[in-house]
Design a protein around this motif. Structure first.
Motif, short mmCIF file in Angstrom:
data_model
loop_
_atom_site.label_atom_id
_atom_site.label_comp_id
_atom_site.label_asym_id
_atom_site.label_seq_id
_atom_site.Cartn_x
_atom_site.Cartn_y
_atom_site.Cartn_z
N TRP A 100 -4.69 2.85 -15.75
CA TRP A 100 -4.37 2.82 -14.43
C TRP A 100 -3.56 1.43 -13.89
O TRP A 100 -3.29 1.32 -12.85
CB TRP A 100 -5.66 2.86 -13.63
CG TRP A 100 -6.36 4.48 -13.72
CD1 TRP A 100 -7.24 4.56 -14.50
CD2 TRP A 100 -5.66 5.42 -13.42
NE1 TRP A 100 -7.48 5.93 -14.29
CE2 TRP A 100 -6.48 6.51 -13.57
CE3 TRP A 100 -4.64 5.91 -12.35
CZ2 TRP A 100 -6.36 8.12 -13.30
CZ3 TRP A 100 -4.36 6.96 -12.18
CH2 TRP A 100 -5.26 8.20 -12.68
N SER A 128 -0.67 0.05 -14.65
CA SER A 128 0.64 0.33 -14.24
C SER A 128 0.64 0.93 -12.86
O SER A 128 1.82 0.70 -12.15
CB SER A 128 1.18 1.11 -15.13
OG SER A 128 0.83 2.54 -15.06
N ARG A 129 -0.24 1.36 -12.15
CA ARG A 129 -0.35 2.11 -10.74
C ARG A 129 -0.63 0.77 -9.54
O ARG A 129 -0.53 1.41 -8.31
CB ARG A 129 -1.45 3.07 -10.74
CG ARG A 129 -1.17 4.26 -11.46
CD ARG A 129 -0.03 5.24 -10.69
NE ARG A 129 0.09 6.45 -11.16
CZ ARG A 129 0.95 7.64 -10.44
NH1 ARG A 129 1.58 7.17 -9.67
NH2 ARG A 129 0.76 8.85 -10.93
N ASN A 178 0.46 -1.99 -7.26
CA ASN A 178 1.56 -2.40 -6.72
C ASN A 178 1.95 -4.08 -7.06
O ASN A 178 0.85 -4.79 -7.23
CB ASN A 178 1.57 -2.68 -5.12
CG ASN A 178 2.24 -1.60 -4.46
OD1 ASN A 178 3.40 -1.27 -5.06
ND2 ASN A 178 1.81 -1.08 -3.45
N PHE A 224 -1.76 10.69 -5.20
CA PHE A 224 -0.45 9.80 -5.19
C PHE A 224 0.62 10.76 -4.41
O PHE A 224 0.41 11.93 -4.25
CB PHE A 224 0.16 9.51 -6.18
CG PHE A 224 -0.87 8.29 -6.65
CD1 PHE A 224 -0.81 6.83 -6.11
CD2 PHE A 224 -1.58 8.50 -8.03
CE1 PHE A 224 -1.76 5.95 -6.71
CE2 PHE A 224 -2.46 7.48 -8.45
CZ PHE A 224 -2.45 6.28 -8.05
N GLY A 267 3.56 6.32 -4.87
CA GLY A 267 2.90 6.41 -6.24
C GLY A 267 2.00 5.34 -6.61
O GLY A 267 1.82 5.05 -7.93
N MET A 268 1.95 4.25 -5.82
CA MET A 268 1.14 3.03 -6.18
C MET A 268 0.12 2.73 -5.27
O MET A 268 -0.03 3.16 -4.14
CB MET A 268 2.05 1.87 -6.37
CG MET A 268 3.43 1.96 -7.12
SD MET A 268 3.26 2.07 -8.86
CE MET A 268 3.13 0.16 -8.96
#
Length: 550
Positions: free
Chosen positions: A153, A155-156, A158, A215, A44-45
């Motif tokens: 974006w 927070s996406r 790693n 994702f 999800g990242m």
């Protein structure tokens, strides 16, 4: 061939993965002519291991190096790489790297938010080898990048492997060149350095081009029409198949196989016990390439890195988290010992070369002579330097053993006590005499590079220091890796080759998912990302310029 109605998505180019090589491939494919590009990401990242790394690129004769007046030439570059990986270099792919690497840097500067600067002081990792650059220039550091530019974006991406965000470039951090006002401004704008800066800027380029990132789409199987790869079957978060058609081609950039125990035991030259990459690197791309008939190369090698098992925190999917182990071993007052309590390596050597020392095999006892191994430090060290994720003077972490004497420490760690006591006594005597007679630690520019050592001292004391102030501490280290270096072989256009040496139409590879172009060579800081992103760029450029839709 599948019917059109069977596809869940169609695009000109489908890129698998979202690390540095993948993001570069997607952006280049779009800019060089592919109208529709899509990225399928397993987790999800975004960012893969690139986002967690130092983010530097090793690109010989790069434009920043040229602007800084640091001369380089092809003969020296080839001599250096050939000395590091004798007999392993393919002339065609090597030339593609040497020609397209500088072109990649110009492209990123002109067409994306990615910004580098020449780290002129950063030496090549083997500065004593022919063709090396002892005074640096081939390794590029990232300018800090504001994550505020990513909006929702941000927070996406790693997170870094560092315990706290680095608000400037690596060079700024090492030189302490950020004043309080600048640092406050950087914090307010959520500026980040290292791999965070690189992935943040590459991700911004992807967002600006409206390239979708889908994702939780784990690529599982390539689809072919005859010999041509025409798409991929991915598994979504609910376990359902997701079929993506690729009119021009698929780029495998899914990272290595270091988290797949079966593949590690099958291919690597020795034990790998503590990978520091993202846990999604389970060899998905390798397995798909094998099933598609790809020729393999460099399978025994990895990009070795020493690591430590963190006591409690875990990665995603409950996988253990390993901390990087580069800096601690090279500072004054630290040594590495094996179970006999003996030193076995120059502790300030580069991490990739040191990994090979861990695989020395003792035929007399039929075991690896230097596994397991431990970092040994004293209280003076703990009071002065950070140790993994613990600040100077901080509480003793769960992964660190303590003893009032060296003999007590050895008993707790399972190290031969007499051997450890004798080793520390000999090491201290050599430090006082000003030279490591056993391994030459501190004899070259890399050993004394101030990123690892202590700039309060002159060489060799930036890396040499006595161990004599109790209590004493031991940390069990792991044979880790940044990633594996083997995978499908490619040609100079990043096309995957079959076992007859012919390109598999529609299939490309880049990054750690491909057979490393430089074999086991690791030229300097960014020795993984430089070639990996270059071949991501080559793949995208070829797909955009030279391949039509099918």
């Amino acid at each position: 061939m599948a019917e059109d109605s069977a596809w869940d998505l169609e695009a000109d180019v489908v890129v698998l993965g979202s690390g540095g090589a993948a993001l570069t491939a997607a952006t280049a494919a779009r800019d060089f002519g592919a109208r529709e590009v899509v990225i399928l990401e397993k987790s999800g990242m975004v960012g893969g291991t690139t986002a967690m790394s130092g983010g530097m690129l090793w690109i010989p004769n790069n434009p920043y190096q040229q602007e800084a007046g640091i001369a380089d030439d092809d003969e020296a570059i080839v001599a250096y790489l050939d000395a590091l990986a004798p007999g392993q270099l393919d002339p065609d792919t090597l030339m593609a790297f040497m020609e397209s690497g500088p072109e990649l840097i110009r492209y990123l500067h002109e067409e994306t938010p990615v910004r580098f600067h020449a780290f002129a002081d950063f030496p090549d990792y083997q500065p004593y080898m022919p063709g090396a650059k002892p005074d640096g220039g081939r390794s590029l550091d990232n300018d800090a990048f504001s994550f505020a530019r990513l909006g929702k974006w941000a927070s996406r991406v790693n997170p870094s492997k560092m315990a706290y965000p680095l608000r400037g470039s690596l060079m700024e951090a090492i030189r302490g060149s950020l004043d309080e006002a600048t640092l406050a401004e950087r914090e307010a704008g959520d500026y980040r350095g290292l791999g965070q800066a690189l992935v943040g800027a590459l991700f911004k380029a992807v967002i600006d081009r409206e390239i979708p990132v889908l994702f939780e789409k784990r690529a599982r199987r390539l689809l072919k029409d005859g010999d041509r790869v025409i798409g991929v079957v991915a598994e979504d978060a609910d376990g359902w198949d997701f079929r993506a058609r690729a009119r021009r081609g698929v780029v495998i950039a899914t990272g290595g196989f270091e988290w797949n125990e079966a593949l590690v035991k099958t291919f690597l030259r020795g034990p790998l016990t503590g990978p520091v990459s993202v846990p999604e690197n389970e060899g998905d791309g390798l397995i798909m390439a094998i099933e598609a008939g790809a020729q393999l190369g460099n399978m025994q090698h990895a990009f070795w890195q020493q690591s430590v098992l963190e006591y409690k925190p875990q990665h995603r999917n409950a996988k253990p988290n390993y901390l990087l182990g580069s800096d601690e071993r090279a500072r004054p007052g630290a040594i590495l010992v094996n179970r006999r309590g003996k030193r076995f390596v120059n502790e300030a050597a580069n991490y990739n070369a040191m990994g090979k020392a861990l695989h020395a095999f003792d035929a007399g006892v039929h075991d690896y002579a230097n596994l397991p191994y431990w970092l040994i430090i004293d209280q003076r060290y703990r009071d002065k330097y950070p140790c993994f994720n613990v600040p100077p003077g901080g509480p003793t972490p769960g992964f660190m053993m303590q003893g009032d004497t060296l003999a007590d420490l050895a008993a707790k760690a399972g190290i031969d006590a007499d051997g450890l006591v004798a080793t520390v006594a000999r090491f201290n005597a050599m430090v006082c005499a000003g030279h490591d007679d056993d391994f030459g630690r501190g004899d070259n520019s890399y050993d004394n590079f101030y990123m690892w050592g202590d700039m309060d001292y002159e060489p060799p004391y930036r890396t040499l220091g006595v161990i004599d102030q109790g209590p004493f501490y031991a940390v069990k280290m792991e044979s880790g890796a940044l990633g594996t270096a083997g995978g499908p072989k490619t040609n100079a256009d990043a096309q995957v080759l079959d076992w007859r040496g012919q390109p598999i139409p529609g299939l490309y590879a880049a990054g750690n998912a491909m057979a490393a172009v430089l074999g086991e060579a690791y030229g300097g800081a960014g020795g993984t990302l430089g070639p990996g992103m270059t071949f991501g760029y080559i793949a995208g450029r070829h797909l955009g310029r030279h391949i039509s839709n099918h």
